[in-house]
Design a protein around this motif. Structure first.
Motif, mmCIF file in Angstrom:
data_model
loop_
_atom_site.group_PDB
_atom_site.id
_atom_site.type_symbol
_atom_site.label_atom_id
_atom_site.label_comp_id
_atom_site.label_asym_id
_atom_site.label_seq_id
_atom_site.Cartn_x
_atom_site.Cartn_y
_atom_site.Cartn_z
ATOM 1 N N GLN A 383 0.834 -1.200 0.000
ATOM 2 C CA GLN A 383 0.000 0.000 0.000
ATOM 3 C C GLN A 383 0.866 1.246 0.000
ATOM 4 O OE1 GLN A 383 -3.188 0.229 2.888
ATOM 5 N NE2 GLN A 383 -3.186 2.470 2.845
ATOM 6 N N GLY A 384 0.475 2.199 -0.821
ATOM 7 C CA GLY A 384 1.194 3.456 -0.895
ATOM 8 C C GLY A 384 2.243 3.457 -1.980
ATOM 9 N N CYS A 385 2.905 4.598 -2.147
ATOM 10 C CA CYS A 385 3.909 4.737 -3.194
ATOM 11 C C CYS A 385 4.893 5.835 -2.817
ATOM 12 C CB CYS A 385 3.233 5.101 -4.521
ATOM 13 S SG CYS A 385 3.648 4.002 -5.890
ATOM 14 N N ARG A 386 6.092 5.697 -3.336
ATOM 15 C CA ARG A 386 7.166 6.680 -3.119
ATOM 16 C C ARG A 386 7.504 7.291 -4.476
ATOM 17 N NH1 ARG A 386 12.776 5.828 -3.596
ATOM 18 N NH2 ARG A 386 12.414 3.589 -3.811
ATOM 19 N N TYR A 387 7.210 8.578 -4.632
ATOM 20 C CA TYR A 387 7.401 9.252 -5.912
ATOM 21 C C TYR A 387 8.613 10.175 -5.832
ATOM 22 C CZ TYR A 387 2.532 7.837 -6.729
ATOM 23 O OH TYR A 387 1.368 7.119 -6.881
ATOM 24 N N SER A 388 9.634 9.887 -6.629
ATOM 25 C CA SER A 388 10.822 10.725 -6.650
ATOM 26 C C SER A 388 10.652 11.855 -7.659
ATOM 27 C CB SER A 388 12.058 9.894 -6.998
ATOM 28 O OG SER A 388 12.381 9.022 -5.938
ATOM 29 N N LEU A 389 11.187 12.998 -7.314
ATOM 30 C CA LEU A 389 11.100 14.167 -8.188
ATOM 31 C C LEU A 389 11.851 13.913 -9.494
ATOM 32 C CD1 LEU A 389 9.645 16.874 -7.365
ATOM 33 C CD2 LEU A 389 10.129 15.322 -5.485
ATOM 34 N N GLY A 390 11.263 14.385 -10.590
ATOM 35 C CA GLY A 390 11.864 14.219 -11.908
ATOM 36 C C GLY A 390 11.268 13.073 -12.693
ATOM 37 N N TYR A 391 10.450 12.241 -12.026
ATOM 38 C CA TYR A 391 9.810 11.116 -12.702
ATOM 39 C C TYR A 391 8.421 11.522 -13.190
ATOM 40 C CZ TYR A 391 13.708 8.121 -11.511
ATOM 41 O OH TYR A 391 14.956 7.571 -11.447
ATOM 42 N N PRO A 392 7.768 10.672 -14.017
ATOM 43 C CA PRO A 392 6.587 11.136 -14.752
ATOM 44 C C PRO A 392 5.438 11.717 -13.927
ATOM 45 C CG PRO A 392 7.386 9.110 -15.728
ATOM 46 C CD PRO A 392 8.204 9.330 -14.493
ATOM 47 N N PRO A 424 25.311 14.997 -2.144
ATOM 48 C CA PRO A 424 26.040 14.182 -3.119
ATOM 49 C C PRO A 424 25.103 13.417 -4.055
ATOM 50 C CG PRO A 424 26.111 13.163 -0.963
ATOM 51 C CD PRO A 424 25.482 14.500 -0.761
ATOM 52 N N GLU A 425 25.682 12.933 -5.160
ATOM 53 C CA GLU A 425 24.893 12.248 -6.191
ATOM 54 C C GLU A 425 24.148 11.045 -5.631
ATOM 55 O OE1 GLU A 425 25.635 9.689 -10.317
ATOM 56 O OE2 GLU A 425 27.305 10.696 -9.329
ATOM 57 N N GLN A 426 24.749 10.349 -4.663
ATOM 58 C CA GLN A 426 24.149 9.131 -4.123
ATOM 59 C C GLN A 426 23.099 9.482 -3.066
ATOM 60 O OE1 GLN A 426 27.354 9.734 -4.505
ATOM 61 N NE2 GLN A 426 28.124 8.197 -5.912
ATOM 62 N N SER A 427 22.103 10.246 -3.486
ATOM 63 C CA SER A 427 21.017 10.696 -2.619
ATOM 64 C C SER A 427 19.717 10.657 -3.414
ATOM 65 C CB SER A 427 21.263 12.127 -2.121
ATOM 66 O OG SER A 427 22.550 12.278 -1.563
ATOM 67 N N THR A 428 18.608 10.449 -2.731
ATOM 68 C CA THR A 428 17.303 10.481 -3.396
ATOM 69 C C THR A 428 16.310 11.220 -2.519
ATOM 70 O OG1 THR A 428 16.312 8.461 -2.455
ATOM 71 C CG2 THR A 428 17.768 8.173 -4.358
ATOM 72 N N ASP A 429 15.268 11.755 -3.162
ATOM 73 C CA ASP A 429 14.177 12.389 -2.423
ATOM 74 C C ASP A 429 12.863 11.752 -2.842
ATOM 75 O OD1 ASP A 429 13.784 13.362 -4.980
ATOM 76 O OD2 ASP A 429 14.192 15.447 -4.478
ATOM 77 N N ALA A 430 11.795 12.021 -2.109
ATOM 78 C CA ALA A 430 10.517 11.414 -2.467
ATOM 79 C C ALA A 430 9.361 12.080 -1.740
ATOM 80 C CB ALA A 430 10.516 9.919 -2.160
ATOM 81 N N ILE A 431 8.225 12.085 -2.433
ATOM 82 C CA ILE A 431 6.922 12.349 -1.819
ATOM 83 C C ILE A 431 6.338 10.982 -1.495
ATOM 84 C CG2 ILE A 431 4.626 13.343 -2.143
ATOM 85 C CD1 ILE A 431 5.872 15.120 -4.348
ATOM 86 N N VAL A 432 5.950 10.761 -0.243
ATOM 87 C CA VAL A 432 5.466 9.445 0.193
ATOM 88 C C VAL A 432 3.953 9.511 0.389
ATOM 89 C CG1 VAL A 432 5.708 7.598 1.862
ATOM 90 C CG2 VAL A 432 7.680 9.014 1.309
#
Length: 447
Positions: A383-392, A424-432
């Motif tokens: 249940q739910g989703c993690r949406y990273s910025l820059g994706y569709p 640094p490049e090895q980082s991610t963000d997300a709307i949960v």
């Protein structure tokens, strides 16, 4: 670079264009061309056109190569070509362009019409090598040498039909608005540092690492070991060795900043509220023009419902040390080690993001339906989703500034570049998102 090539095959100046920090593709081109006798002047990332042209003049380059991952980088490349035209250098420097956001039609039709010299698209490093061979062959008058023909568009842009929104106004998708709203364990943000590798290493997607990053695959002829055998004899032993090295050399600094915020939706906007219920910031998100007409905002309670929903945000990083280690490997020409460590660092950041998303689901008490297998997790069978910025579903990278304002990720050493890239490049963000109907979708088309 100290490398010289007085009697070599030719010289190319390579650069990632202004505002773009991605260099793995460019570095692959460097590796392939260098190993095939070319002199490569690799300028690195975020290079303005003035620096590229100064290097081309200094090293008497035969060709200029420009790379970039961002959509905005395709615009920068166009501006750079126009600058070469304006300086009267188009006839001097043929240009090879590459990057994930580019298309062959854009380069070989649109940009070719603009540029007064030769410009070609390289889908990968090996096509870059073939183009370099052709360009140098033509320049030196090698018998039979010629550039590949420009490829016409397969479909004319004018024939693409776009369904406009109906005139009666805003149309919302059929996503349910009566699902239970979880109660978060706290409001605001939390910082977690010193996360041990053993906590998130089990979330590593071996398939994405071995196939996607390391290129592990069975020979086309069918002879030799199978992919599964290669995983056991090469993939996992190398992985274990690298993980041991990361531990021994203390190259990982895994950290997370995450938080829960009250919110509502209005049309295509996700509105973040403060503790008094006033608007703090908002995200305007794209909506599908057809199909279900999904928009990420639909997964939260509409403002007119009178209810307040909850949204999560997270930024994770495995730190800067591993990136510094990969850069040293590249500089020392340890190319295989460089590619393997870089690929692993990218997948470890993703593993940390998956691990923390599972923590968030547990905190929101929606993890009861989580699958038992890791494969199910990677298929997002929960249940739910993690949406990273820059994706569709949320393509606007400028929204990262809003997430940064909410989470203040500098507390874990993560900063935004002027082009809204995470460092640094090895980082991610997300709307949960907690909604049970939340899934990955393309805002440009159907689900």
């Amino acid at each position: 670079m100290e490398k010289t090539d007085e009697a070599g095959k030719g010289t190319i100046v390579l650069a990632t264009v202004r505002g773009d920090v991605h260099d793995i593709g460019k570095n692959l081109v460097d590796i392939i061309l260098s190993n095939n006798g070319y002199n490569v002047v690799n300028l690195g990332i975020k290079q303005p056109v003035s620096a590229i042209l100064e290097a081309a003049d200094e090293h008497r380059a035969d060709v200029i190569g420009m790379s970039g991952l961002l959509v905005k980088s395709t615009v920068i490349m166009k501006e750079n070509l126009e600058e070469l035209n304006a300086r009267g250098l188009a006839a001097t420097y043929p240009v090879i362009l590459g990057g994930a956001a580019l298309t062959r039609a854009y380069v070989e039709q649109d940009l070719h019409e603009i540029y007064q010299g030769e410009v070609r698209y390289a889908r990968d490093a090996f096509e870059g090598l073939r183009l370099m061979d052709a360009l140098i062959g033509v320049k030196r008058g090698v018998p039979g040498a010629k550039l590949p023909e420009l490829r016409p568009r397969r479909v004319r842009a004018a024939t693409v039909e776009i369904e406009d929104r109906p005139e009666e106004g805003h149309v919302r998708s059929d996503v349910a608005t009566d699902n239970p709203i979880p109660t978060p364990p706290f409001w605001g943000t939390r910082v977690i540092k010193g996360i041990q590798l053993k906590e998130y290493a089990s979330w590593l997607d071996e398939g994405a690492l071995f196939k996607g990053q390391w290129g592990l695959k069975q020979a086309r002829t069918g002879a030799g070991p199978t992919y599964e055998e290669l995983v056991e004899t090469e993939g996992r032993p190398r992985l274990r060795g690298l993980l041991d090295r990361l531990q021994t050399e203390n190259l990982l600094e895994a950290a997370v900043v995450h938080g829960y915020f009250p919110c509502v939706s209005k049309n295509d906007d996700l509105i973040i509220l403060d503790e008094q219920g006033n608007e703090r910031t908002r995200f305007t998100l794209p909506r599908q023009r057809r199909g279900r007409r999904l928009c990420l905002a639909d997964f939260f309670r509409p403002e007119e419902s009178g209810e307040t929903d909850v949204v999560g945000f997270q930024v994770v990083t495995v730190g800067s040390r591993i990136g510094e280690a990969t850069a040293k490997l590249f500089e020392s020409h340890s190319y295989r080690d460089y590619l393997e460590l870089h690929g692993l660092s990218v997948q470890l950041a993703e593993a940390l993001a998956e691990y923390w998303h599972a923590r968030v689901r547990a905190e929101l008490r929606i993890a009861g339906g989580d699958p038992d297998t890791l494969d199910g997790m990677f298929r997002t069978a929960y249940q739910g989703c993690r949406y990273s910025l820059g994706y569709p579903a949320c393509p606007n990278l400028e929204d990262r500034a809003k997430i940064a304002e909410l989470l203040r990720p500098e507390r874990i050493g993560v900063h935004l570049s002027e082009e809204f890239q995470l460092h640094p490049e090895q980082s991610t963000d997300a709307i949960v998102v907690h909604h049970p109907e939340a899934s990955y979708f393309n805002a440009g088309g159907e689900r």
